[in-house]
Scaffold this active site. Structure first.
Site, mmCIF file in Angstrom:
data_model
loop_
_atom_site.group_PDB
_atom_site.id
_atom_site.type_symbol
_atom_site.label_atom_id
_atom_site.label_comp_id
_atom_site.label_asym_id
_atom_site.label_seq_id
_atom_site.Cartn_x
_atom_site.Cartn_y
_atom_site.Cartn_z
ATOM 1 N N ARG A 163 6.034 -5.991 3.591
ATOM 2 C CA ARG A 163 4.644 -6.355 3.256
ATOM 3 C C ARG A 163 4.750 -6.499 1.703
ATOM 4 N NH1 ARG A 163 -1.197 -4.686 5.242
ATOM 5 N NH2 ARG A 163 -0.468 -2.632 4.212
ATOM 6 N N HIS A 215 0.816 -1.223 0.209
ATOM 7 C CA HIS A 215 0.083 0.096 -0.192
ATOM 8 C C HIS A 215 0.855 1.229 0.015
ATOM 9 C CE1 HIS A 215 -3.752 -1.983 0.085
ATOM 10 N NE2 HIS A 215 -3.755 -2.373 1.280
HETATM 11 MG MG LIG Z 1 -5.295 -5.220 4.072
#
Ligand SMILES: [Mg+2]
Ligand SMILES: [Mg+2]
Ligand SMILES: [Mg+2]
Ligand SMILES: [Mg+2]
Ligand SMILES: [Mg+2]
Ligand SMILES: [Mg+2]
Lengths: 261, 261, 261, 261, 261, 261
Positions: free
Chosen positions: A79, A54
């Site tokens: 991540r 993200h």
């Molecule tokens: Mg998520």
């Protein structure tokens, strides 16, 4: 001069703490800035996650963040953007000591995750020496099998229901709950979460499942208060905000406090 | 669709406020991160300074920060690394609407600064259309002469003594005091600064000189409290901390507040 | 000073025009240059597509182009390299207000596209606030559902045959015909395209299917003349060449016109 | 396979043409894009100048442009940001086969330029093998002395008056007139330039001075027509627009030609 | 977990060795590659110099190399491109623990070097906390004064003649001989260097001058054999080839050894 | 001037040699450095592979390496990170003249590889002109079909067993054995490989299968000796170490040879 060189890494302190039942607290890096990463790394966090899912970080910037994190003394994690072969394998090669893997919704998903983190005959990770091998007090391949912090994200209600099956997959070290995605998958908003809600119950169910099969549970928190509370509940892998969130909150508050009169 | 396009810039709001006797408050960017720059720019700061002098930012990253700043609605400025021809001219070409220029210690130094910000026959800036020209409601060359925020740093005791001569140079819009370098040049430490000290007196002398010749004075502050106080004293160009400082302070405090017990 | 800040974005002007039956004209960015992107954005194009599929742009460069596009007042879009989860989700997070998605050959393909652009329970997009959220006059999640310009590429003869099924998928805003790939899939060369050919018939079939299910059709054109003609036919999402094509054609022509004698 | 490798470079074709009284035509690169550079290089330009002075190009991007230019078959040059030691020396080390040097206003300025392009005992350039050495059919140091295209910019009225003194400096290969800066230094606008003006007379004076001392004169032109005309007058080093200018002009014209009706 | 964090740096091991009369051996980085830097850093070199003068490294890449060097346990140094204010100050801010400074030809040159490495009242370095401050067991400003490895290059015959005056400048830790530039300044080629030549005599004169005023002398060497020999002569700061030279020599030799028959 | 331009490429020399039964020798690039790539390219290697699978190279850096390789006269290839659509198509668009594709374990895998390298109706590669088209003496699409060096990696025991089926897929030019992954898949360590082992037998089985179906076999080697030996056995596509390996081995050896006494 030898004092200038670090000691070799014997074990992954994150994996060790999680397996030993201890909490460890880290944060998220979303500013795509090695300068920010190095600043965070020198504060005492156990680990820092470069958020490739993200935040708009490029591969080489992620690597520069890994070096900054390691230099400052935190454990470099990432991540990955999805439970996907290339990202998992390349990110480990680049020196991550563990990964947070989104959207692991079934036992098969978890098996795929682990397979990409292990060499044959136990998995399908293609062999090379990771960048981090130079800092280890052991052969990387053997070390990796024991030490990589494999953290699967449980962030849908389907995954919650499969938590025990997912977490008991050999090689999984712990899980990390994505509260926003979990809420969305339950058809509720974040306003319908918190103590006493089904959302909270789902999270506690994951914690319980994790305990049952000897794995660590974790969660993203926005305040030290919630981290402390979750540690009290038995959560171990606690993320506290992010570099971007700390910056935004503090800067906005300070600007708002200026008296222009 | 036209609502998607911004209105053209008529005047530089920073220069306008400084000339109009109003305060304006901005912050420093040291994280070398367009993501951080964009986050800051959306908070409401009047201006943001990309610090080329004391942060390791590359030229193209500076430019990407300028776009992020402008997009978020703050005025993009930079601190050039020194009072130097190439940096001043290239940074303006890249779209800075003003510059903070270190170590301007004499009238001649200030004249050199201005000369690099103005085209012939008033200066030695080489002609091109700045990147920012596309957003102006005027011809860039004319606009620049009136609107660039030329801020000279007064940060040695020698400069303090020459403050009036420096600030009265035509084209200088204001000054910015570097309290650390000023202290060093006085042979004192930061512990010997503050109310009642010679250091404070030197800063107030600069403020007075600025007022006398109709220029704005400014200073770097670490808290909203000091900004408010300095506004009360008549300072106008107030820098409040930096993205890196906000991050470091907030993150460290939150980590320290975790109860691991 | 407030005049320096843009108004918040209420709706996506591209989606609005396409849904309202209006044409909108944009271009392609293949030079991987934020400088070129910003130049193009200031010309008045409705939208600009960063072509990740067929230009060698890196992720961070794409983001810097997005900021340049938005700053210049065009709507930032991207062509993702394939109909793929990670690229779709990360590119939206980075602030694209819509995507052109290659090789959508079936209803299932289109459903996968939309699923990656929508949050649960309507899709599998993982939740975060997009970079563009800061510029919206609404909550991003709600806004995205209504406003993202989801443009599927119909560029094989199989896709043409499925056009109605593809385009009627809920969430699809329009389609974009890739004439080269379409020709190849029909086993013909570009010389066998144009008025009166099966290739042209296939394209008009797509247009008809789009009209039938209330979606916009689009096409890549190389000249203003073709754009005008296609608008007359009812096409709405018109791409006119690319930064690289404009540069190549104009520069070559001007060089060829030099008289060395 | 050997056909895959280029022949070694015997002489610098730009220097050779300029010394031989022939014209050579190139263009400017301002888009900071190796993709654009490579596209331009394959068109047949004699040389291409990476404009470090007035475009926001970083050092590594400049180098990537040099490779793209060389690969496409044009001669890689750069305009350094100022007549300055570090930029001149580093840019040559990076493989430029010549430099355009701004604001050379006196014989002393020209001597400084040449001194930074020549090794001791003839200059102060610090020794290393340039990147381009690998492609030469000779020792770089000797080759450089004979072959580097040293082009000084004459772009102030003071420089015009000193043209003969400047151009006769040993090592100077030619000059390049900056018409905008020249006009500014004369206190006039571009509207006051052109046939019959003092500005034109100044340029022709430079041409005459160059001829007298056996050097080439050059100028920036915006159209093939002007290039052809200037070649007719005896100018040799002709720049025709830039990648950014070609793009802007062509794209805007094509967009304007769309008929939305 | 604490074992994961390095101990704080008490002293600069390079400066300490040089002041203590011990040799230290490092190498040069010219590949502009953090990957190469990290590989080199893990081999046991005392220090590594990022060569900004003669390699095309950008500022942010240099910084990423510094982190890689430090992480691998070598001392990060840089050769700045010239004896120049901005490069010296910014490179130290970015975390170099010392600098190699080209073309220091007089006592005044050496004083300028040191002035840019020291804060007021002893110099003109502008104050900030260096990136490396986070790793020190002391206040950076105090630490820097004692610990920065200030190495001036003596690489012209004029500098050789002034060696004692140059080296006795307070703050200079040692010198580094540039044999190529020295030869050029003497009007000779590298073939006229070596035992028994004036070139060798000049180098030994520098060594002698250094010993006399209690400073270290150094030299660039291409083989371990020469390093060992120079250590025997009393040289202390020995550079052994570079990453680029090791690569080129080894790869070419191995390719040449292939038997295609 | 025309001598400055390279001749157009008629055929891919790597594919030509492999089809003609000749050996060709290249190396691997893992340093993520265009400077290193260019140095290697000028040594005489037939080809160089940018290793995207096991080195942390970003997309734009890979492209800059491709230009450096081509400029130096070697054939630019890449190892994509996996047998995956996006990486295969984008890397070819960026100008690779062939690919090494990991983990091709079945005939279906090889068919997928080829399908991503060929346009419809023979494959699913989406149409554009590759960057390399500018250098060809032919239309890219036709040229590509005949000339791309499609090298599949056979690196599991399952793939060895399927070697004939894999290699006989139309479009496959040769194979490349990954000895480490092969050993892992056989459940053995590298100590259990070499003459007389099952591992060696497996490799020779692949060579035999390749010969049988008229394809080239290749292998990664660490020394010129092994390359020569493998050429003798009939292997054709020989990789000799890597830029990173050459650097590490040579630098470590030279450092170890220093006599500090
Ligand atoms: Mg998520
Ligand atoms: Mg200061
Ligand atoms: Mg297509
Ligand atoms: Mg000019
Ligand atoms: Mg030298
Ligand atoms: Mg392998």
């Amino acid at each position: 001069m030898d004092s200038f060189r670090s000691k070799k890494i014997a074990t992954n302190p994150v994996t060790e703490k999680l397996r030993g039942g201890q909490p460890c607290v880290g944060s998220w890096l979303t500013l795509c800035s090695p300068v920010a990463a190095e600043s965070m790394a020198n504060m005492g966090w156990d680990w820092l996650v470069v958020d490739v899912q993200h935040s708009p970080v490029g591969f080489e910037t992620m690597l520069n963040c890994f070096r900054a994190i390691q230099l400052g003394g935190a454990v470099p994690l990432a991540r990955v953007p999805w439970n996907e072969t290339i990202w998992i394998q390349r990110t480990l090669d680049a020196g991550a000591l563990g990964l947070v893997v989104p959207m692991v919704n079934s036992r098969a998903d978890a098996e795929a995750t682990v397979s990409n983190m292990r060499y044959a005959t136990r998995g399908q990770r293609s062999y090379t020496t990771s960048r981090v091998a130079a800092y280890l007090d052991a052969d990387y391949r053997t070390w990796a099998d024991d030490n990589l912090a494999v953290i699967v994200m449980i962030e849908t209600i389907q995954a919650v229901e499969q938590a025990e099956a997912i977490l008991s997959v050999d090689g999984v070290v712990g899980c990390f709950i994505g509260p926003n995605d979990l809420a969305l998958s339950m058809g509720i908003t974040m306003k319908e979460t918190g103590p006493g809600t089904e959302h909270e119950a789902a999270m506690l169910h994951v914690l319980e499942a994790a305990k049952k099969v000897g794995r660590a549970a974790g969660k993203h928190c926005f305040t030290a208060g919630e981290v402390s509370m979750r540690i009290g509940q038995g959560f171990q892998f606690l993320a506290l905000a992010s570099d971007g969130a700390f910056l935004a909150k503090a800067a906005q508050a300070e600007l708002n406090a200026v008296d222009f009169a």
